[in-house]
Scaffold this active site. Structure first.
Site, short mmCIF file in Angstrom:
data_model
loop_
_atom_site.label_atom_id
_atom_site.label_comp_id
_atom_site.label_asym_id
_atom_site.label_seq_id
_atom_site.Cartn_x
_atom_site.Cartn_y
_atom_site.Cartn_z
N ARG A 157 0.86 -1.20 0.00
CA ARG A 157 0.00 0.00 0.00
C ARG A 157 0.88 1.23 0.00
NH1 ARG A 157 -5.23 -1.22 0.68
NH2 ARG A 157 -5.81 -3.09 1.86
N GLY A 205 -7.12 -1.18 -6.66
CA GLY A 205 -8.42 -0.71 -6.18
C GLY A 205 -8.49 0.80 -6.21
N ASP A 219 -13.69 -5.72 -2.35
CA ASP A 219 -14.73 -4.79 -1.86
C ASP A 219 -15.78 -4.44 -2.93
OD1 ASP A 219 -13.12 -4.79 0.37
OD2 ASP A 219 -12.18 -2.86 -0.07
N GLY A 223 -7.46 3.47 -4.18
CA GLY A 223 -6.28 4.31 -3.98
C GLY A 223 -5.36 4.19 -5.18
N GLY A 229 -14.68 -5.26 3.61
CA GLY A 229 -15.35 -4.43 2.61
C GLY A 229 -15.01 -2.96 2.74
N HIS A 230 -14.16 -2.64 3.73
CA HIS A 230 -13.72 -1.25 3.96
C HIS A 230 -14.93 -0.36 4.18
CE1 HIS A 230 -10.63 1.59 4.30
NE2 HIS A 230 -10.77 2.18 3.14
O1 F6P Z 1 -9.57 -3.36 0.28
C1 F6P Z 1 -9.48 -4.71 0.60
C2 F6P Z 1 -9.47 -4.92 2.09
O2 F6P Z 1 -9.39 -6.29 2.35
C3 F6P Z 1 -10.65 -4.29 2.83
O3 F6P Z 1 -11.81 -5.07 2.74
C4 F6P Z 1 -10.09 -4.17 4.20
O4 F6P Z 1 -10.71 -3.13 4.93
C5 F6P Z 1 -8.64 -3.84 3.97
O5 F6P Z 1 -8.34 -4.29 2.66
C6 F6P Z 1 -7.66 -4.46 4.92
O6 F6P Z 1 -6.42 -3.95 4.64
P1 F6P Z 1 -5.04 -4.56 5.14
O7 F6P Z 1 -4.83 -5.85 4.42
O8 F6P Z 1 -4.04 -3.55 4.78
O9 F6P Z 1 -5.20 -4.81 6.60
#
Ligand code: F6P
Length: 357
Positions: free
Chosen positions: A74, A111, A136, A113, A179-180
């Site tokens: 990210r 996605g 998501d 971002g 699902g953010h």
């Molecule tokens: O965007 C995909 C996702 O799995 C979301 O559903 C979730 O909120 C987020 O990524 C979790 O992010 P990370 O893997 O950085 O903890």
């Protein structure tokens, strides 16, 4: 010579490899002298020049493989214009690496971002094609993202497993779904998994309405109730707060997530103990389901076609069942959310599922 760069950015999901394979196979099939360069760990690889030339063999045997052969990370869009700890201008570095490799185009799988940065690179003059990935399903401009159906299968399986134990014990259960900020995954997995109450961010809930729905089931002689709660679900009360106050409340909260707060409220108001299951990152893991393999292959193949036609600056989406280019400038910065007045919500309410509103 056709030199293409590829990268996968943001949270991973199923069918990333299937999509890259689709792009590569369609290019090898239709063009001569194709060279594909894979940047490692998303935009980080493009910024710091970490890449490798991918051979055609590397795209074989990956249709069913989860994760991404390129790795991902990210890299927040809001920090893209901020120099790194050594003063490196990230945007200039990405442009430099693109030009040094003499790339014709960069294929970016990501996605929301990721799409903002992809659009920024387009504005900076790079040839960009993107593919919409995420569990998501919240990318504007496409009916469906790959990864979503695979994740919905996994989450629905969690509901299936919870059903038998909930029925045996006569308990209230919450399954918290990823699902953010949107509720697509919770909605689909909840419906498919036979949840009795579905709470999504787009429809703020009232705890008393949730409890009424549980008590209604009790009166009907049902021994258990299963709630599908989106990780981003929000109460009507919290929805009134400003974003800043909501974030502060979340930071100061003793609960690890919304499900724990809700479970506590249900316990205090009804005396019912609530069990919580969080499938978490399992939802993003493992092999893509057949639907996602097909979708990713189609979108990948269409991306190759856009490259051959030099139609850059587009995301390849699926719109009303048709694979179509969607201008990146329209996609970037928008979120596809559930419309509370949409037919799916009406249909599901009509079968007696409560949204706690
Ligand atoms: O965007 C995909 C996702 O799995 C979301 O559903 C979730 O909120 C987020 O990524 C979790 O992010 P990370 O893997 O950085 O903890």
């Amino acid at each position: 010579m056709l030199r293409i760069g590829m990268l996968t950015s943001g949270g991973d999901c199923q069918a990333l490899n299937a999509a890259m394979r689709g792009v590569a196979k369609a290019l090898y099939e239709r063009a001569k002298n194709v060279e594909i360069y894979g940047f490692e760990d998303g935009y980080k690889g493009l910024i710091y020049g970490n890449y490798r030339r991918l051979s055609p063999a590397e795209f074989s045997g990956i249709l069913t493989e989860g994760g991404t052969i390129l790795g991902t990370s990210r890299q927040p869009f809001k920090l893209m214009r901020v120099p790194d700890e050594n003063g490196l201008d990230k945007v200039e570095a990405m442009k430099k690496n693109y030009r040094r490799l003499k790339l014709e185009c960069l294929v970016i799988l990501g996605g929301n971002g990721t799409h903002k940065t992809a659009n920024l690179l387009r504005e900076e003059g790079l040839n960009i094609i993107t593919l919409p990935k995420t569990i998501d399903n919240d990318i504007w401009g496409t009916d469906m993202t790959f990864g979503f159906q695979s994740a919905a299968n996994i989450a629905a399986h969690a509901f299936d497993c919870i059903h038998t134990t909930a029925a045996s014990h006569g308990r209230v259960f919450i399954v918290e779904v990823m699902g953010h900020k949107v509720g697509w995954l919770t909605l689909h997995a909840g419906i498919a998994g036979g949840a009795d109450i579905i709470l999504v961010p787009e429809i703020p809930y009232d705890v008393d309405k949730v409890i009424q729905a549980i008590e209604k089931r009790d009166r009907a002689g049902k021994r258990f109730t299963i709630l599908a709660v989106a990780e981003g679900a929000i109460s009507k009360e919290d929805a009134e707060y400003s974003k800043k106050d909501r974030e502060k409340k979340k930071k100061d909260s003793k609960y690890p997530s919304v499900s724990y707060e809700l479970a506590d409220q249900i316990l205090k108001k009804t005396g019912k103990e609530v069990r919580i299951t969080v499938p978490g990152h399992m939802q993003r893991g493992g092999s893509p389901c057949p639907y996602d393999r097909v979708l990713a292959t189609r979108l990948g193949s269409a991306a190759a076609e856009l490259i051959l036609k030099q139609q850059y600056g587009n995301m390849v989406g699926i719109v009303n069942g048709r694979v179509e280019p969607v201008p990146l400038k329209k996609v970037a910065g928008k979120l596809k959310m559930i419309d509370p007045d949409s037919s799916i919500i009406r249909e599901i309410k009509a079968v007696g599922i409560s949204f706690g509103d």
